[in-house]
Design a protein around this motif. Structure first.
Motif, mmCIF file in Angstrom:
data_model
loop_
_atom_site.group_PDB
_atom_site.id
_atom_site.type_symbol
_atom_site.label_atom_id
_atom_site.label_comp_id
_atom_site.label_asym_id
_atom_site.label_seq_id
_atom_site.Cartn_x
_atom_site.Cartn_y
_atom_site.Cartn_z
ATOM 1 N N ILE A 146 -21.316 74.196 14.979
ATOM 2 C CA ILE A 146 -20.540 75.146 15.253
ATOM 3 C C ILE A 146 -19.003 74.689 14.057
ATOM 4 C CG2 ILE A 146 -18.520 75.456 17.089
ATOM 5 C CD1 ILE A 146 -21.093 74.123 18.841
ATOM 6 N N ILE A 189 -18.730 82.060 20.541
ATOM 7 C CA ILE A 189 -19.887 81.234 20.892
ATOM 8 C C ILE A 189 -19.936 80.593 22.241
ATOM 9 C CG2 ILE A 189 -21.186 79.040 20.090
ATOM 10 C CD1 ILE A 189 -20.402 78.814 17.233
ATOM 11 N N LYS A 235 -17.666 77.463 11.991
ATOM 12 C CA LYS A 235 -15.730 77.742 11.660
ATOM 13 C C LYS A 235 -15.503 77.768 11.388
ATOM 14 C CE LYS A 235 -12.175 76.044 14.178
ATOM 15 N NZ LYS A 235 -11.707 75.243 15.884
ATOM 16 N N TYR A 273 -15.189 79.313 20.724
ATOM 17 C CA TYR A 273 -16.389 78.591 21.382
ATOM 18 C C TYR A 273 -15.694 78.773 22.588
ATOM 19 C CZ TYR A 273 -19.345 75.173 22.796
ATOM 20 O OH TYR A 273 -19.884 74.266 23.609
ATOM 21 N N LYS A 294 -20.427 71.977 27.594
ATOM 22 C CA LYS A 294 -19.441 72.830 27.448
ATOM 23 C C LYS A 294 -18.230 72.226 28.711
ATOM 24 C CE LYS A 294 -16.385 75.012 25.490
ATOM 25 N NZ LYS A 294 -15.297 75.045 24.435
ATOM 26 N N LYS A 318 -22.596 70.131 16.985
ATOM 27 C CA LYS A 318 -21.250 70.247 16.494
ATOM 28 C C LYS A 318 -20.895 70.461 15.304
ATOM 29 C CE LYS A 318 -18.619 67.256 20.771
ATOM 30 N NZ LYS A 318 -18.942 65.786 21.065
#
Length: 265
Positions: free
Chosen positions: A107, A123, A111, A258, A168, A104
């Motif tokens: 990511i 992603i 971002k 994402y 996810k 996380k």
């Protein structure tokens, strides 16, 4: 407009499928590959690869600085995916990332970088359209069935567990599900790990066996009933519709997205 694309992980199963797809699309052109070996060779020099004269680089930074491209497609392994994607964005390329296992924090950093560079980045834990719908259906069901277990099954060469799809799915479920610890409050594992991973009361079980590709069940329990939402990918061609869609879509974006569910109409 022809999209010039660099692919990372060309010798992998997903990489091979993606390269074949790109070579058969009129609006796409494969211009380079990034591989952990074969530096300085052409793709045509590698056994089992298409007979195309596309250069191979080990160093992603060198690749992005040497080759003019529009989009970077990351399909390698988690250990290098983050660095490759950072280098791509810093060199002005949009990115589509299909490698699972990014944290996380990674990511979040991507971002911020995509926002600063005003570059699209997608992603996708899973490119299969059916898998995306499965996650959306599970998110909706979680509002009414808070007792949930996830069983994800993949081939035995997969490096991460649980899968990016399972993570996810869980993230989407937790957006709508009320907090609840699933199972008996005093349950004890007589064999450690029997109940799988537990996050916010949702248990995730990872199966790794030869013969599998990518499969997931989300099982909901309620009074006198259960609901199971299942998706199965039987080959890697199932992912190519989503990969193609993402490669075309990312060129329209100026930020990181994402999950494929956020770009489907």
């Amino acid at each position: 407009m022809t999209l010039k694309i660099i692919v990372s992980g060309p010798r992998g199963r997903m990489g091979k499928e993606a390269i074949n797809m790109i070579l058969n699309e009129e609006n796409m052109e494969l211009v380079a590959c990034i591989d952990r070996i074969n530096n300085g060779k052409m793709l045509a020099d590698i056994d089992g690869m298409p007979d195309v004269h596309v250069p191979i680089f080990v160093d992603s930074k060198q690749c992005f600085e040497s080759i003019k491209a529009d989009i970077f497609l990351e399909l390698s392994i988690p250990d290098v995916a983050f660095t490759h994607t950072v280098n791509a964005l810093k060199n002005g390329l949009r990115a589509v990332v299909g490698t699972s296992g990014l944290t996380k924090e990674q990511i979040h950093d991507l971002k911020i970088l995509a926002f600063e560079k005003e570059l699209g980045c997608i992603i996708a834990p899973n490119f299969a359209i059916g898998a995306v719908l499965m996650m959306q259906f599970a998110q909706k069901a979680a509002r009414y069935f808070p007792d949930i277990e996830i069983i994800e099954k993949h081939h035995d060469k997969k490096l991460d567990a649980p899968s990016g799809t399972a993570i996810k799915t869980l993230d989407m479920i937790l957006e709508t599900r009320e907090d609840k610890e699933q199972g008996h409050p005093n349950e004890k594992e007589t064999l450690q790990g029997a109940r799988g991973a537990n996050q916010s009361g949702v248990h995730i079980h990872s199966v790794r066996l030869p013969g599998l590709i990518a499969h997931q069940e989300v099982i909901f329990g309620g009074l006198g009933q259960t609901l199971t939402i299942t998706h199965d990918s039987y080959n890697r061609q199932s992912f190519m519709t989503g990969v193609k869609f993402a490669l075309n879509k990312v060129n329209e974006l100026t930020e990181l997205v994402y999950g494929m569910e956020n770009i489907l109409d």
